[in-house]
Design a protein around this motif. Structure first.
Motif, PDB file in Angstrom:
ATOM      1  N   GLY A 102       1.055  -1.250   0.123  1.00  0.00           N
ATOM      2  CA  GLY A 102       0.078  -0.101   0.002  1.00  0.00           C
ATOM      3  C   GLY A 102       1.143   1.141   0.028  1.00  0.00           C
ATOM      4  N   GLN A 103       0.379   2.476  -0.077  1.00  0.00           N
ATOM      5  CA  GLN A 103       1.092   3.576  -0.133  1.00  0.00           C
ATOM      6  C   GLN A 103       1.580   3.878   1.261  1.00  0.00           C
ATOM      7  OE1 GLN A 103      -1.058   6.974  -1.675  1.00  0.00           O
ATOM      8  NE2 GLN A 103      -1.059   6.189  -3.585  1.00  0.00           N
ATOM      9  N   ALA A 104       1.345   3.247   2.354  1.00  0.00           N
ATOM     10  CA  ALA A 104       2.068   3.680   3.694  1.00  0.00           C
ATOM     11  C   ALA A 104       2.871   2.227   4.298  1.00  0.00           C
ATOM     12  CB  ALA A 104       0.995   4.064   4.575  1.00  0.00           C
ATOM     13  N   PHE A 105       2.563   0.950   3.571  1.00  0.00           N
ATOM     14  CA  PHE A 105       2.919  -0.031   3.983  1.00  0.00           C
ATOM     15  C   PHE A 105       3.509  -1.072   3.048  1.00  0.00           C
ATOM     16  CE2 PHE A 105      -1.193  -1.446   2.794  1.00  0.00           C
ATOM     17  CZ  PHE A 105      -1.106  -2.815   2.853  1.00  0.00           C
ATOM     18  N   THR A 106       4.221  -2.203   3.362  1.00  0.00           N
ATOM     19  CA  THR A 106       4.764  -3.288   2.430  1.00  0.00           C
ATOM     20  C   THR A 106       4.743  -4.454   3.533  1.00  0.00           C
ATOM     21  OG1 THR A 106       6.216  -1.969   0.896  1.00  0.00           O
ATOM     22  CG2 THR A 106       6.492  -4.298   1.054  1.00  0.00           C
ATOM     23  N   ALA A 107       4.271  -5.539   3.089  1.00  0.00           N
ATOM     24  CA  ALA A 107       4.102  -6.725   3.835  1.00  0.00           C
ATOM     25  C   ALA A 107       4.592  -7.853   3.176  1.00  0.00           C
ATOM     26  CB  ALA A 107       2.592  -6.983   4.649  1.00  0.00           C
ATOM     27  N   ARG A 108       4.897  -8.964   3.863  1.00  0.00           N
ATOM     28  CA  ARG A 108       5.400 -10.494   3.425  1.00  0.00           C
ATOM     29  C   ARG A 108       4.813 -11.398   4.117  1.00  0.00           C
ATOM     30  NH1 ARG A 108       6.826  -7.182   0.107  1.00  0.00           N
ATOM     31  NH2 ARG A 108       8.807  -6.850  -1.167  1.00  0.00           N
ATOM     32  N   LEU A 120      -9.229  -5.354   7.211  1.00  0.00           N
ATOM     33  CA  LEU A 120      -8.272  -5.962   8.318  1.00  0.00           C
ATOM     34  C   LEU A 120      -7.649  -7.002   7.334  1.00  0.00           C
ATOM     35  CD1 LEU A 120      -7.217  -7.322  10.860  1.00  0.00           C
ATOM     36  CD2 LEU A 120      -9.165  -8.731  10.904  1.00  0.00           C
ATOM     37  N   LEU A 121      -6.110  -6.966   7.442  1.00  0.00           N
ATOM     38  CA  LEU A 121      -5.236  -7.880   6.957  1.00  0.00           C
ATOM     39  C   LEU A 121      -4.733  -8.814   8.131  1.00  0.00           C
ATOM     40  CD1 LEU A 121      -3.082  -5.525   4.555  1.00  0.00           C
ATOM     41  CD2 LEU A 121      -4.525  -7.252   3.809  1.00  0.00           C
ATOM     42  N   LEU A 122      -4.631 -10.059   7.751  1.00  0.00           N
ATOM     43  CA  LEU A 122      -4.114 -10.852   8.728  1.00  0.00           C
ATOM     44  C   LEU A 122      -2.835 -11.522   7.889  1.00  0.00           C
ATOM     45  CD1 LEU A 122      -3.780 -12.848  10.820  1.00  0.00           C
ATOM     46  CD2 LEU A 122      -5.534 -14.375  10.165  1.00  0.00           C
ATOM     47  N   LEU A 123      -1.828 -11.495   8.265  1.00  0.00           N
ATOM     48  CA  LEU A 123      -0.519 -12.140   7.693  1.00  0.00           C
ATOM     49  C   LEU A 123      -0.131 -13.058   8.568  1.00  0.00           C
ATOM     50  CD1 LEU A 123       0.998  -8.366   7.268  1.00  0.00           C
ATOM     51  CD2 LEU A 123       0.198  -9.838   5.488  1.00  0.00           C
ATOM     52  N   GLU A 124       0.364 -14.303   7.843  1.00  0.00           N
ATOM     53  CA  GLU A 124       0.781 -15.241   8.673  1.00  0.00           C
ATOM     54  C   GLU A 124       2.136 -16.013   7.965  1.00  0.00           C
ATOM     55  OE1 GLU A 124      -2.866 -17.888  10.314  1.00  0.00           O
ATOM     56  OE2 GLU A 124      -3.265 -17.348   8.092  1.00  0.00           O
ATOM     57  N   ALA A 131       5.769 -13.857   9.058  1.00  0.00           N
ATOM     58  CA  ALA A 131       5.200 -12.685   8.333  1.00  0.00           C
ATOM     59  C   ALA A 131       5.797 -11.265   8.818  1.00  0.00           C
ATOM     60  CB  ALA A 131       3.381 -12.645   8.881  1.00  0.00           C
ATOM     61  N   GLN A 132       5.878 -10.456   7.838  1.00  0.00           N
ATOM     62  CA  GLN A 132       6.597  -9.158   8.269  1.00  0.00           C
ATOM     63  C   GLN A 132       5.664  -8.045   7.553  1.00  0.00           C
ATOM     64  OE1 GLN A 132       9.936 -10.693   5.586  1.00  0.00           O
ATOM     65  NE2 GLN A 132      11.412 -10.280   7.278  1.00  0.00           N
ATOM     66  N   LEU A 133       5.756  -6.939   8.431  1.00  0.00           N
ATOM     67  CA  LEU A 133       5.152  -5.888   8.069  1.00  0.00           C
ATOM     68  C   LEU A 133       5.808  -4.563   8.167  1.00  0.00           C
ATOM     69  CD1 LEU A 133       2.341  -4.080   7.476  1.00  0.00           C
ATOM     70  CD2 LEU A 133       2.000  -4.198  10.057  1.00  0.00           C
ATOM     71  N   TYR A 134       6.105  -3.690   7.304  1.00  0.00           N
ATOM     72  CA  TYR A 134       7.029  -2.431   7.298  1.00  0.00           C
ATOM     73  C   TYR A 134       5.818  -1.252   7.104  1.00  0.00           C
ATOM     74  CZ  TYR A 134      10.525   0.716   6.283  1.00  0.00           C
ATOM     75  OH  TYR A 134      11.351   1.790   6.410  1.00  0.00           O
ATOM     76  N   PRO A 142       8.563   7.871  11.431  1.00  0.00           N
ATOM     77  CA  PRO A 142       9.453   7.022  11.859  1.00  0.00           C
ATOM     78  C   PRO A 142       8.866   5.679  11.190  1.00  0.00           C
ATOM     79  CG  PRO A 142       8.327   8.189  13.786  1.00  0.00           C
ATOM     80  CD  PRO A 142       7.902   8.647  12.469  1.00  0.00           C
ATOM     81  N   TYR A 143      10.035   4.656  11.019  1.00  0.00           N
ATOM     82  CA  TYR A 143       9.780   3.334  10.400  1.00  0.00           C
ATOM     83  C   TYR A 143       9.377   2.405  11.444  1.00  0.00           C
ATOM     84  CZ  TYR A 143      12.320   5.153   6.281  1.00  0.00           C
ATOM     85  OH  TYR A 143      12.876   6.037   5.152  1.00  0.00           O
ATOM     86  N   THR A 144       8.321   1.754  11.081  1.00  0.00           N
ATOM     87  CA  THR A 144       7.864   0.772  11.987  1.00  0.00           C
ATOM     88  C   THR A 144       8.074  -0.843  11.461  1.00  0.00           C
ATOM     89  OG1 THR A 144       6.238   2.001  13.014  1.00  0.00           O
ATOM     90  CG2 THR A 144       5.738  -0.541  13.181  1.00  0.00           C
ATOM     91  N   GLU A 145       8.650  -1.628  11.954  1.00  0.00           N
ATOM     92  CA  GLU A 145       8.979  -2.948  11.665  1.00  0.00           C
ATOM     93  C   GLU A 145       8.364  -4.187  12.339  1.00  0.00           C
ATOM     94  OE1 GLU A 145      12.817  -3.632   9.537  1.00  0.00           O
ATOM     95  OE2 GLU A 145      13.419  -1.670  10.157  1.00  0.00           O
TER      96      GLU A 145
END
Length: 199
Positions: A102-108, A120-124, A131-134, A142-145
């Motif tokens: 998304g424009q404010a996040f990246t996830a794997r 709601l996104l559920l990452l597993e 699972a990783q969320l940035y 600030p960056y959040t990981e």
């Protein structure tokens, strides 16, 4: 592509754009209102203003601040009844090499589900890979990981809940300073540059 009313949007009559490209097979069940796409699936999702709108499916900025790009090995798309209304909401289930931007996040993740009614996104993960969320709400924030076996991410709030956490750093986003909206696109590029390949 399909476009339909987006129950989660502030305007209940606004349409949602959903484009799915894939290399393999497609299996559908009209009675259950679900379809499953296989092999190198690439999806663009976001609200649009008219039936004639056709955003660039590889351009996140053209999908707007609520738009998402998704790639995976297999994608199941369903329409589910929304309790208390006559509307139906989109639900997605992605498996295998899942990447969401998304424009404010990246996830794997190994598996991801998305519920439109709750945004709601559920990452597993799978026990071996997390699972990783940035997340970065805007350029300069600030960056959040986060890395965990399960990550619940309510992306419009934003709010995060985790289980089996390996790394967690989450702070409430500060007030956004005034600036051009074009800066939002740079956030996604910065997020991607900090990711290593997901295995």
């Amino acid at each position: 592509r399909t476009m339909r009313p987006a129950e989660s949007d502030a305007d209940p009559n606004r349409l949602t754009y959903l484009s799915v490209r894939f290399r393999g097979s497609i299996v559908g069940n009209l009675h259950n209102q679900e379809m499953t796409f296989h092999d190198q699936v690439r999806t663009a999702y976001g609200p649009v203003d008219s039936w004639d709108a056709a955003p660039e499916t590889d351009d996140l900025e053209s999908l707007g601040p609520k738009g998402v790009l998704l790639s995976c090995d297999q994608l199941k798309v369903s329409q589910m009844a929304t309790p208390g209304t006559d509307r139906r909401a989109v639900e997605l289930e992605a498996t295998g090499n899942v990447s969401v931007e998304g424009q404010a996040f990246t996830a794997r993740a190994v598996r991801m589900t998305y519920a439109q009614a709750k945004e709601l996104l559920l990452l597993e993960g799978d026990g071996r890979s997390d699972a990783q969320l940035y997340y970065q709400p805007y350029v300069g924030a600030p960056y959040t990981e986060t890395a965990a076996q399960q990550i619940w991410y309510w992306r419009l709030v934003p709010k995060v809940q985790v289980r089996g956490v390996k790394a967690f750093q989450w702070t409430a986003p500060p007030a956004r300073p005034p600036g051009p909206r074009s800066e939002e696109r740079r956030v996604g590029k910065e997020c991607r540059s900090r990711w290593s390949p997901y295995h």
